[in-house]
Design an enzyme around this catalytic site. Structure first.
Site, PDB file in Angstrom:
ATOM      1  N   GLY A 239       0.753  -1.243   0.000  1.00 50.15           N
ATOM      2  CA  GLY A 239       0.000   0.000   0.000  1.00 50.15           C
ATOM      3  C   GLY A 239       0.780   1.287   0.000  1.00 50.15           C
ATOM      4  O   GLY A 239       0.193   2.358  -0.160  1.00 50.15           O
ATOM      5  N   GLU A 275       3.868  -6.702   1.594  1.00 53.68           N
ATOM      6  CA  GLU A 275       3.326  -7.054   0.268  1.00 53.68           C
ATOM      7  C   GLU A 275       3.239  -5.835  -0.647  1.00 53.68           C
ATOM      8  O   GLU A 275       2.172  -5.479  -1.130  1.00 53.68           O
ATOM      9  CB  GLU A 275       1.904  -7.626   0.428  1.00 53.68           C
ATOM     10  CG  GLU A 275       1.789  -8.809   1.351  1.00 53.68           C
ATOM     11  CD  GLU A 275       0.328  -9.153   1.697  1.00 53.68           C
ATOM     12  OE1 GLU A 275      -0.578  -8.327   1.453  1.00 53.68           O
ATOM     13  OE2 GLU A 275       0.110 -10.252   2.219  1.00 53.68           O
ATOM     14  N   PRO A 276       4.360  -5.170  -0.897  1.00 52.15           N
ATOM     15  CA  PRO A 276       4.268  -4.006  -1.781  1.00 52.15           C
ATOM     16  C   PRO A 276       4.069  -4.429  -3.234  1.00 52.15           C
ATOM     17  O   PRO A 276       4.652  -5.423  -3.689  1.00 52.15           O
ATOM     18  CB  PRO A 276       5.633  -3.320  -1.610  1.00 52.15           C
ATOM     19  CG  PRO A 276       6.559  -4.409  -1.183  1.00 52.15           C
ATOM     20  CD  PRO A 276       5.744  -5.432  -0.449  1.00 52.15           C
ATOM     21  N   ARG A 278       2.595  -1.683  -5.995  1.00 49.44           N
ATOM     22  CA  ARG A 278       2.779  -0.441  -6.752  1.00 49.44           C
ATOM     23  C   ARG A 278       4.173   0.170  -6.573  1.00 49.44           C
ATOM     24  O   ARG A 278       4.762   0.644  -7.532  1.00 49.44           O
ATOM     25  CB  ARG A 278       1.730   0.564  -6.256  1.00 49.44           C
ATOM     26  CG  ARG A 278       1.578   1.799  -7.090  1.00 49.44           C
ATOM     27  CD  ARG A 278       0.674   2.802  -6.366  1.00 49.44           C
ATOM     28  NE  ARG A 278      -0.581   2.230  -5.948  1.00 49.44           N
ATOM     29  CZ  ARG A 278      -1.708   2.233  -6.679  1.00 49.44           C
ATOM     30  NH1 ARG A 278      -1.722   2.813  -7.849  1.00 49.44           N
ATOM     31  NH2 ARG A 278      -2.810   1.674  -6.212  1.00 49.44           N
ATOM     32  N   TYR A 318     -10.015   5.342 -11.648  1.00 57.77           N
ATOM     33  CA  TYR A 318      -9.695   5.942 -10.341  1.00 57.77           C
ATOM     34  C   TYR A 318      -9.439   7.444 -10.428  1.00 57.77           C
ATOM     35  O   TYR A 318      -8.868   8.013  -9.491  1.00 57.77           O
ATOM     36  CB  TYR A 318      -8.410   5.327  -9.764  1.00 57.77           C
ATOM     37  CG  TYR A 318      -8.346   3.825  -9.681  1.00 57.77           C
ATOM     38  CD1 TYR A 318      -9.204   3.103  -8.847  1.00 57.77           C
ATOM     39  CD2 TYR A 318      -7.388   3.119 -10.395  1.00 57.77           C
ATOM     40  CE1 TYR A 318      -9.100   1.734  -8.752  1.00 57.77           C
ATOM     41  CE2 TYR A 318      -7.282   1.737 -10.308  1.00 57.77           C
ATOM     42  CZ  TYR A 318      -8.143   1.052  -9.482  1.00 57.77           C
ATOM     43  OH  TYR A 318      -8.027  -0.301  -9.383  1.00 57.77           O
ATOM     44  N   CYS A 346     -14.685   4.326 -27.958  1.00 58.78           N
ATOM     45  CA  CYS A 346     -15.958   5.045 -28.061  1.00 58.78           C
ATOM     46  C   CYS A 346     -16.618   5.211 -26.697  1.00 58.78           C
ATOM     47  O   CYS A 346     -17.667   4.622 -26.412  1.00 58.78           O
ATOM     48  CB  CYS A 346     -16.873   4.307 -29.021  1.00 58.78           C
ATOM     49  SG  CYS A 346     -16.080   4.129 -30.608  1.00 58.78           S
ATOM     50  N   TYR A 375      -0.725  -1.909 -12.121  1.00 59.99           N
ATOM     51  CA  TYR A 375      -2.158  -1.793 -12.426  1.00 59.99           C
ATOM     52  C   TYR A 375      -2.365  -1.192 -13.828  1.00 59.99           C
ATOM     53  O   TYR A 375      -3.300  -0.417 -14.055  1.00 59.99           O
ATOM     54  CB  TYR A 375      -2.888  -0.993 -11.323  1.00 59.99           C
ATOM     55  CG  TYR A 375      -2.600  -1.560  -9.943  1.00 59.99           C
ATOM     56  CD1 TYR A 375      -3.165  -2.780  -9.561  1.00 59.99           C
ATOM     57  CD2 TYR A 375      -1.725  -0.941  -9.059  1.00 59.99           C
ATOM     58  CE1 TYR A 375      -2.874  -3.331  -8.325  1.00 59.99           C
ATOM     59  CE2 TYR A 375      -1.427  -1.499  -7.821  1.00 59.99           C
ATOM     60  CZ  TYR A 375      -2.008  -2.698  -7.456  1.00 59.99           C
ATOM     61  OH  TYR A 375      -1.713  -3.251  -6.244  1.00 59.99           O
TER      62      TYR A 375
HETATM   63  C1  LIG Z   1      -3.446  -4.861  -3.588  1.00 61.69           C
HETATM   64  C2  LIG Z   1      -2.842  -5.510  -2.422  1.00 61.69           C
HETATM   65  C3  LIG Z   1      -1.486  -5.292  -2.107  1.00 61.69           C
HETATM   66  C4  LIG Z   1      -0.602  -4.348  -2.863  1.00 61.69           C
HETATM   67  O1  LIG Z   1      -0.981  -3.023  -2.808  1.00 61.69           O
HETATM   68  P1  LIG Z   1      -0.007  -1.912  -3.411  1.00 61.69           P
HETATM   69  O2  LIG Z   1      -0.731  -0.653  -3.193  1.00 61.69           O
HETATM   70  O3  LIG Z   1       0.173  -2.224  -4.855  1.00 61.69           O
HETATM   71  O4  LIG Z   1       1.278  -1.968  -2.674  1.00 61.69           O
HETATM   72  C5  LIG Z   1      -0.956  -5.989  -1.046  1.00 61.69           C
HETATM   73  N1  LIG Z   1      -1.694  -6.856  -0.311  1.00 61.69           N
HETATM   74  C6  LIG Z   1      -2.995  -7.085  -0.582  1.00 61.69           C
HETATM   75  C7  LIG Z   1      -3.749  -8.038   0.253  1.00 61.69           C
HETATM   76  C8  LIG Z   1      -3.604  -6.431  -1.638  1.00 61.69           C
HETATM   77  O5  LIG Z   1      -4.895  -6.647  -1.892  1.00 61.69           O
END
Ligand SMILES: *Cc1c(COP(=O)(O)O)cnc(C)c1O
Length: 422
Positions: A239, A275-276, A278, A318, A346, A375
């Site tokens: 995140g 869990e990065p 982005r 978004y 279109c 994404y």
């Molecule tokens: C989407 C997601 C992420 C990654 O989020 P980023 O904003 O791309 O870092 C990590 N863990 C879970 C469970 C997610 O759904």
């Protein structure tokens, strides 16, 4: 920092001129930089030192096999959210003990595949999922390692479609019910509870929401340990946001994020997973597109490019901003004028930018959409029967097509005509 920079008046991807790639593969296409991916992965990996840790790349942000393999070779784990992603991670050579399985709707089929192929842990998001996973594991004669995703009810202060940590979101188990749910999990013989999981949202540009969530995780760890649970692993989700504009935004650095983790959770002696997605892949990719027409409308000019919302949906989905730059660097002092940048699909929603200041451009000129590595390709579709655009990976002075553009025939031949129409 990324590796898409001007050199001698032309945009380069590492040591490769972007226009050379365009001449070879045609536009539009995605282009990724190995050096940027590597740098971003290492920033996270180093930020968590000296904790026992694993950086699991959230592969929903970019799941091309070549990207996964690049990261896996650096030691990355993977965060998968579907059976398809699990299969992709395995195909890229990621060992099962480096794969965590997230997602609110795992099916029995997906659980079985992961249990037989090897899995580090399931991040369980609900009680029904917990019961099903228990039953599936027992039927296979194995024990499933699980972390339970708790919803800490904090406001991630990000776009509503990518906020996941408030009580009204569909994700996780309310933190207030955590003790009860852990007690239930501990009683299920097909599960082995290893820890706690949390993920509060995406594109967070401040540390405070993380801090609030991680403090709650720390308290919960102690409360669960007091109840006799062995909490040895904390999965802290992804995140962390990225700068989508060069100018004003300055999201926290991975090192600052790492310091926060150590400060809030370091004393617990847990193994830490993050869990990065982005932040690893976002600025490691651009989408390159050609100008088809410059159309002068009534009081408004339009730059019509060959990329569209089906190729890069973030602006229409978004309201996301992508910097869009010419591949040929404008001469110093070139006047800019506002123009709407749109694709050929279109739908009025097929608009990348409104009244964006751009230097003069003409048909055939190339533009690059920055920060398109996350994404982007993964969310693309063939809407308007526009074939999926190719993906290219650069490494130093080399580049390779890592997903080719399908021909019209290949696209059409995926459909079948039923017997009664033959
Ligand atoms: C989407 C997601 C992420 C990654 O989020 P980023 O904003 O791309 O870092 C990590 N863990 C879970 C469970 C997610 O759904």
């Amino acid at each position: 920092m990324d590796h898409f920079l001007y050199r001698d008046g032309a945009l380069f991807a590492e040591d490769v001129p972007v226009n050379e790639i365009a001449a070879s593969v045609g536009t539009p296409f995605y282009c990724y930089s190995t050096a940027t991916l590597t740098r971003h992965f290492r920033l996270f990996d180093e930020a968590l030192e000296p904790l026992d840790h694993l950086v699991c790349f959230a592969m929903k942000s970019n799941s091309n096999q070549a990207i996964l393999k690049t990261l896996a070779e650096l030691g990355a784990g993977m965060d998968v959210v579907s059976g398809g992603e699990y299969a992709r991670a395995k195909a890229a050579g990621v060992p099962g003990d480096r794969i965590v399985f997230s997602g609110v709707g795992k099916t029995a089929t997906e659980m079985r595949a992961a249990l037989s192929g090897g899995i580090r842990q399931f991040n369980v998001e609900s009680e029904p999922e917990m019961e099903l996973l228990n039953a599936v594991a027992l039927s296979m004669g194995v024990v499933a390692p699980v972390a339970i995703r708790i919803n800490p009810d904090v406001d991630a202060r990000t776009h509503a479609k990518i906020a996941t940590g408030k009580s009204e979101n569909k994700f996780g188990i309310p933190i207030a019910r955590a003790k009860e749910v852990y007690a239930r999990a501990a009683a299920l013989p097909g599960l082995e509870v290893t820890g706690i999981d949390v993920h509060i949202g995406s594109q967070l540009t401040e540390l405070e929401p993380f801090e609030l969530a991680y403090k709650k995780v720390a308290e919960l760890t102690q409360a669960l340990r007091a109840d006799g649970h062995e909490i040895r692993r904390l999965d802290l989700g992804g995140g962390l946001g990225i700068p989508y504009t060069r100018s004003n935004e300055a999201p926290p650095l991975p090192s600052e994020y790492g310091d926060l983790i150590k400060r809030t959770l370091g004393h617990l002696g847990c193994e830490v997973e993050i869990e990065p997605g982005r932040l690893i892949s976002g600025n490691a990719g651009i989408m390159v597109s050609s100008v088809i027409y410059v159309k002068n409308g009534e009081g408004r000019d339009f730059l019509i490019v060959d990329g569209a919302m089906n190729d890069l949906v973030r602006p229409s989905m978004y309201d996301a901003h992508h910097d869009i730059i010419p591949v040929r660097e404008p001469a110093p002092g070139t006047e800019q004028a506002p123009i709407d940048i749109v694709g050929p699909v279109c739908e009025s929603g097929d608009t990348f930018a409104k009244q964006r200041d751009m230097p003069p451009l003409a048909s055939g000129d190339l533009v690059a959409f920055r920060s398109a590595g996350a994404y982007g390709a993964v969310m693309s579709s063939e809407y308007n029967s526009r074939p999926l655009i190719p993906e290219v990976l650069v490494k130093g002075d080399q580049f390779a097509v890592i997903r080719p553009r399908p021909t019209f025939d290949e696209m059409i031949s995926r459909d079948n005509i039923p017997e009664w129409l033959l």
